[in-house]
Design an enzyme around this catalytic site. Sequence first.
Site, PDB file in Angstrom:
ATOM      1  NE  ARG A 227      -4.253  -1.538   0.071  1.00  0.00           N
ATOM      2  CZ  ARG A 227      -4.364  -2.589  -0.711  1.00  0.00           C
ATOM      3  NH1 ARG A 227      -3.357  -2.879  -1.545  1.00  0.00           N
ATOM      4  NH2 ARG A 227      -5.432  -3.352  -0.689  1.00  0.00           N
ATOM      5  CD  GLU A 256      -3.294   2.279  -7.048  1.00  0.00           C
ATOM      6  OE1 GLU A 256      -4.234   1.481  -7.272  1.00  0.00           O
ATOM      7  OE2 GLU A 256      -2.281   1.947  -6.417  1.00  0.00           O
ATOM      8  CG  HIS A 275      -2.801  -1.836  -7.484  1.00  0.00           C
ATOM      9  ND1 HIS A 275      -3.386  -0.994  -6.565  1.00  0.00           N
ATOM     10  CD2 HIS A 275      -2.699  -3.047  -6.860  1.00  0.00           C
ATOM     11  CE1 HIS A 275      -3.638  -1.660  -5.440  1.00  0.00           C
ATOM     12  NE2 HIS A 275      -3.225  -2.901  -5.607  1.00  0.00           N
TER      13      HIS A 275
END
Length: 304
Positions: A227, A256, A275
């Site tokens: 994270r 994001e 990601h």
Amino acid sequence: MRAVFADCTEELRRVIETLGLQVPSSVRINHGTPTEAELIELCSDRDVLFVEHTSVPASVFAACPSIRAVIFMGTGAGTYLDLDDATQRGVEVMTTPGYGDRAVAEHTFALMFAAARNIATMDRDLRAGEWKPLGGLQLENQKIAVIGLGGIGATMADLASSVGMRVSAWNRTRKDNPNFVADIDEALDGATVVSLHLSLSAETCGIIDLRRIMLPARGFILVNTARAALVDEHALLEGLSGGQIGHAALDVFPEEPLRATNPYTKLANATVTAHAAYMTDAAYAELWNRTLKAYNRLADRSRL
């Protein structure tokens, strides 16, 4: 009991169809990312919500009182919905940990090697018509600080050991792991590589601050597939510009999708991916199977 999978990605759809994975008749699958209004419509006649990447505001639960459970297809459910609000409404939130341990660890491993050998930099240069061979770091005998020894961190520690790295691994609770050290600062001290594998909580938010960024060896590689908020972003950017961090290899970001104007896209000493660490067919299949197991447990309970 009826469920809706609100945000099936194209990749997961392909895996379900290609591998012929089970889809119960009581589960409706929506493809793509719904708006808040669309999410409310999808949940209006359902008991259970499956969600993979979409934020679920409290307004959805307020508008859809039939929803009694959420199965979050991952581990960081608190990033996508208000857990306290869900509890107050009597909505059970379940997660699906462990499905992508190997996939995420392998992606982390790949990012580490890409950073150590300047793979992305040379790729960009060659595509721009420039021939600039670059040296790199040989990882054998280098110290790696693995921060977090859950399933992913433990797998990463094993992979690093397999190529001859010296592993120093820290976890918030003691682990029966030969690489475990009880002090995070000790794990970080003098490390050439730092790899983050913690879940995000009030205790871990910003755990890698400017003081801790100064503990590893100057020019160290920072890899984050966990994270973004585990690292103080100001300190991270300062470390990259000042040379304390030699290279950041990142799969997660404060915002994001990553915008083209984001500073990481302009930095030569940053390697970035979208990601995607968990995205393998094997991990997706395991994710779907674990999601259905959680759903079946809910269904069994409802019949009691």
